[in-house]
Scaffold this active site. Structure first.
Site, short mmCIF file in Angstrom:
data_model
loop_
_atom_site.label_atom_id
_atom_site.label_comp_id
_atom_site.label_asym_id
_atom_site.label_seq_id
_atom_site.Cartn_x
_atom_site.Cartn_y
_atom_site.Cartn_z
N TYR A 56 4.32 -7.31 -5.84
CA TYR A 56 5.41 -6.57 -5.16
C TYR A 56 6.77 -7.18 -5.44
O TYR A 56 7.79 -6.49 -5.52
CB TYR A 56 5.11 -6.43 -3.66
CG TYR A 56 4.06 -5.38 -3.43
CD1 TYR A 56 2.71 -5.73 -3.30
CD2 TYR A 56 4.39 -4.03 -3.45
CE1 TYR A 56 1.74 -4.76 -3.16
CE2 TYR A 56 3.43 -3.06 -3.32
CZ TYR A 56 2.10 -3.42 -3.18
OH TYR A 56 1.13 -2.45 -3.06
N ARG A 59 7.88 -5.58 -8.63
CA ARG A 59 8.29 -4.17 -8.44
C ARG A 59 9.59 -4.07 -7.64
O ARG A 59 10.44 -3.22 -7.91
CB ARG A 59 7.16 -3.40 -7.76
CG ARG A 59 5.99 -3.13 -8.70
CD ARG A 59 4.86 -2.40 -8.04
NE ARG A 59 5.27 -1.13 -7.48
CZ ARG A 59 4.58 -0.47 -6.55
NH1 ARG A 59 3.46 -1.01 -6.08
NH2 ARG A 59 4.98 0.69 -6.10
N HIS A 109 4.10 6.13 2.79
CA HIS A 109 3.44 4.92 2.28
C HIS A 109 4.30 3.68 2.46
O HIS A 109 4.06 2.66 1.82
CB HIS A 109 3.09 5.11 0.80
CG HIS A 109 1.99 6.10 0.57
ND1 HIS A 109 1.77 6.69 -0.64
CD2 HIS A 109 1.07 6.62 1.41
CE1 HIS A 109 0.74 7.53 -0.55
NE2 HIS A 109 0.30 7.51 0.69
C1 BV8 Z 1 -6.43 6.11 4.25
C2 BV8 Z 1 1.85 2.32 -1.50
C3 BV8 Z 1 -7.86 5.87 6.10
C4 BV8 Z 1 1.68 1.00 -2.12
C5 BV8 Z 1 -0.03 3.79 -2.08
C6 BV8 Z 1 -10.59 11.19 0.48
C7 BV8 Z 1 -11.15 11.29 -0.78
C8 BV8 Z 1 -11.15 10.23 -1.66
C9 BV8 Z 1 -10.56 8.99 -1.29
C10 BV8 Z 1 -10.00 8.89 -0.06
C11 BV8 Z 1 -10.01 9.96 0.83
N1 BV8 Z 1 -9.38 9.57 1.98
C12 BV8 Z 1 -8.99 8.28 1.84
C13 BV8 Z 1 -9.35 7.83 0.60
C14 BV8 Z 1 -9.11 6.48 0.09
C15 BV8 Z 1 -7.74 6.32 -0.55
C16 BV8 Z 1 -7.57 7.23 -1.73
O1 BV8 Z 1 -7.00 8.31 -1.63
N2 BV8 Z 1 -8.02 6.75 -2.87
C17 BV8 Z 1 -7.82 7.48 -4.11
C18 BV8 Z 1 -7.54 6.50 -5.24
C19 BV8 Z 1 -9.03 8.35 -4.38
N3 BV8 Z 1 -6.67 6.59 0.42
C20 BV8 Z 1 -6.27 5.61 1.26
O2 BV8 Z 1 -6.79 4.51 1.28
C21 BV8 Z 1 -5.13 5.95 2.22
N4 BV8 Z 1 -5.51 5.49 3.52
O3 BV8 Z 1 -6.96 7.12 3.91
O4 BV8 Z 1 -6.72 5.44 5.40
C22 BV8 Z 1 -7.81 5.32 7.46
C23 BV8 Z 1 -8.27 6.10 8.50
C24 BV8 Z 1 -8.24 5.59 9.78
C25 BV8 Z 1 -7.73 4.32 10.01
C26 BV8 Z 1 -7.23 3.56 8.96
C27 BV8 Z 1 -7.28 4.05 7.67
C28 BV8 Z 1 -3.84 5.19 1.88
C29 BV8 Z 1 -3.30 5.61 0.55
C30 BV8 Z 1 -1.94 4.95 0.31
C31 BV8 Z 1 -2.07 3.86 -0.71
N5 BV8 Z 1 -0.73 3.35 -1.07
N6 BV8 Z 1 1.20 3.32 -2.34
C32 BV8 Z 1 2.35 0.92 -3.46
O5 BV8 Z 1 3.15 1.80 -3.84
O6 BV8 Z 1 2.07 -0.09 -4.11
S1 BV8 Z 1 -0.66 5.00 -3.07
C33 BV8 Z 1 0.18 5.15 -4.56
O7 BV8 Z 1 -0.32 6.35 -5.14
C34 BV8 Z 1 1.67 5.37 -4.48
O8 BV8 Z 1 2.17 5.54 -3.18
C35 BV8 Z 1 1.84 6.69 -5.22
O9 BV8 Z 1 2.97 7.38 -4.89
C36 BV8 Z 1 0.63 7.34 -4.78
C37 BV8 Z 1 0.25 8.61 -5.37
O10 BV8 Z 1 0.42 8.53 -6.75
P1 BV8 Z 1 1.46 9.54 -7.42
O11 BV8 Z 1 2.76 9.44 -6.71
O12 BV8 Z 1 0.84 10.88 -7.50
O13 BV8 Z 1 1.64 8.88 -8.85
P2 BV8 Z 1 0.71 9.13 -10.13
O14 BV8 Z 1 1.10 8.10 -11.13
O15 BV8 Z 1 -0.71 9.24 -9.71
O16 BV8 Z 1 1.15 10.57 -10.65
C38 BV8 Z 1 2.47 10.77 -11.14
C39 BV8 Z 1 2.60 12.24 -11.49
O17 BV8 Z 1 3.94 12.48 -11.91
C40 BV8 Z 1 1.70 12.68 -12.64
O18 BV8 Z 1 1.05 13.89 -12.29
C41 BV8 Z 1 2.67 12.90 -13.80
O19 BV8 Z 1 2.27 13.99 -14.62
C42 BV8 Z 1 3.95 13.24 -13.10
N7 BV8 Z 1 5.15 12.85 -13.85
C43 BV8 Z 1 5.35 11.76 -14.62
N8 BV8 Z 1 6.61 11.76 -15.11
C44 BV8 Z 1 7.23 12.86 -14.61
C45 BV8 Z 1 6.30 13.56 -13.80
N9 BV8 Z 1 6.60 14.72 -13.18
C46 BV8 Z 1 7.86 15.19 -13.34
N10 BV8 Z 1 8.81 14.57 -14.09
C47 BV8 Z 1 8.53 13.42 -14.73
N11 BV8 Z 1 9.47 12.82 -15.47
#
Ligand code: BV8
Length: 234
Positions: A56, A59, A109
């Site tokens: 972090y 970043r 987040h």
């Molecule tokens: C929780 C902060 C429960 C830290 C982040 C259901 C199903 C499956 C899994 C789960 C589920 N429910 C929960 C889960 C588990 C997990 C999860 O989702 N896992 C995933 C991997 C499957 N979720 C969690 O753990 C969440 N917590 O559910 O808690 C709970 C319940 C009760 C009590 C307690 C707890 C917490 C999730 C948060 C994690 N923290 N970030 C940090 O930043 O370091 S997540 C991280 O991913 C970032 O925040 C980021 O923003 C986020 C999402 O990613 P994106 O923003 O979409 O980025 P990505 O690179 O993926 O995509 C970028 C996109 O932009 C692409 O599509 C690309 O094409 C496009 N792009 C690129 N360039 C451009 C563009 N578009 C336009 N213009 C451009 N120039």
């Protein structure tokens, strides 16, 4: 008369890409260089706090050196000028929406320019490196200061407010997110199921493409200003 009464905007890392911040899942993205399990979970912080803080710190330094782009500026204009209600929710932990002028933002987040004490919960603005020997100003204990971001397995912030907005919106716009991370990735389905018009603005179709009535693909710095101009009737 506003075309839609309540607009909810969800943004992700793709909105900040053209400002110079890496996305997570694109080629060369953050998760291609680091494992989530090593740097973005409470278990990782308990196991190796120095490694998590170093991730972090790197970043945070990058975030301090970049500027918002035309996509962030367009959303600030939408919030300021749109005749209906606008709720902006970001998954991003960077401050670029605020730097572009957005006033009422939900950082679901958390924020990388804030720190929180794992011992007492005290949170504060923080722009320097975090190290394990730092003592909390509130409880005086060392070793607990962490970035005020939501890690995997932790509950995102302001979920009640977000769900209330999703339940009353008639337009849901997802910008720059792959639709991978929940609960954010489920917002489009909820909005659609409640009758909202759903639009995806992204470089390419996301994993949740089937939840969007409308999709515009391209770079955020180009397609977001164009879409905001459409909403503002300009
Ligand atoms: C929780 C902060 C429960 C830290 C982040 C259901 C199903 C499956 C899994 C789960 C589920 N429910 C929960 C889960 C588990 C997990 C999860 O989702 N896992 C995933 C991997 C499957 N979720 C969690 O753990 C969440 N917590 O559910 O808690 C709970 C319940 C009760 C009590 C307690 C707890 C917490 C999730 C948060 C994690 N923290 N970030 C940090 O930043 O370091 S997540 C991280 O991913 C970032 O925040 C980021 O923003 C986020 C999402 O990613 P994106 O923003 O979409 O980025 P990505 O690179 O993926 O995509 C970028 C996109 O932009 C692409 O599509 C690309 O094409 C496009 N792009 C690129 N360039 C451009 C563009 N578009 C336009 N213009 C451009 N120039």
């Amino acid at each position: 008369m506003a075309p839609f009464e309540h607009v909810v905007i969800l943004t992700g890392a793709g909105l900040s890409a053209e400002s110079g911040l890496s996305t997570f899942r694109d080629k060369g993205g953050i998760w291609s260089k680091y494992r989530i399990e090593d740097v973005a979970s409470p278990e990782a912080f308990a196991r190796d706090p120095a490694a998590v803080l170093a991730f972090y710190n790197m970043r945070r330094r990058t975030v301090l050196g970049v500027q918002p782009n035309a996509g962030h500026a367009a959303l600030a204009r939408l919030e300021a000028d749109y005749p209906g209600k606008v709720t902006i929710v970001t998954q991003n932990v960077d401050p670029l929406h605020e730097r572009a002028g957005t006033k009422d933002l939900i950082h679901m987040h958390g924020e990388i320019l804030k720190a929180r004490c794992a011992h007492c919960g005290d949170a504060m603005r923080w722009e320097d490196d975090l190290t394990t020997d730092l003592a909390c100003r509130a409880c005086g204990k060392a070793g607990g200061l962490r970035p005020d971001v939501v890690w995997f397995g932790e509950m995102p912030y302001d979920m009640d407010r977000i769900h209330a907005a999703l339940e009353t919106c008639d337009l849901f716009v997802s910008i720059g997110t792959s639709g991978t991370v929940y609960p954010a990735a489920g917002f489009s389905a909820k909005a659609l199921s409640l009758g909202a018009h759903t639009v995806e603005l992204n470089l390419e179709p996301s994993r949740r493409r089937d939840m969007f009535v409308e999709a515009i693909h391209g770079k955020a710095s180009e397609i977001v200003p164009a879409y905001v101009a459409r909403l503002l009737g300009r």
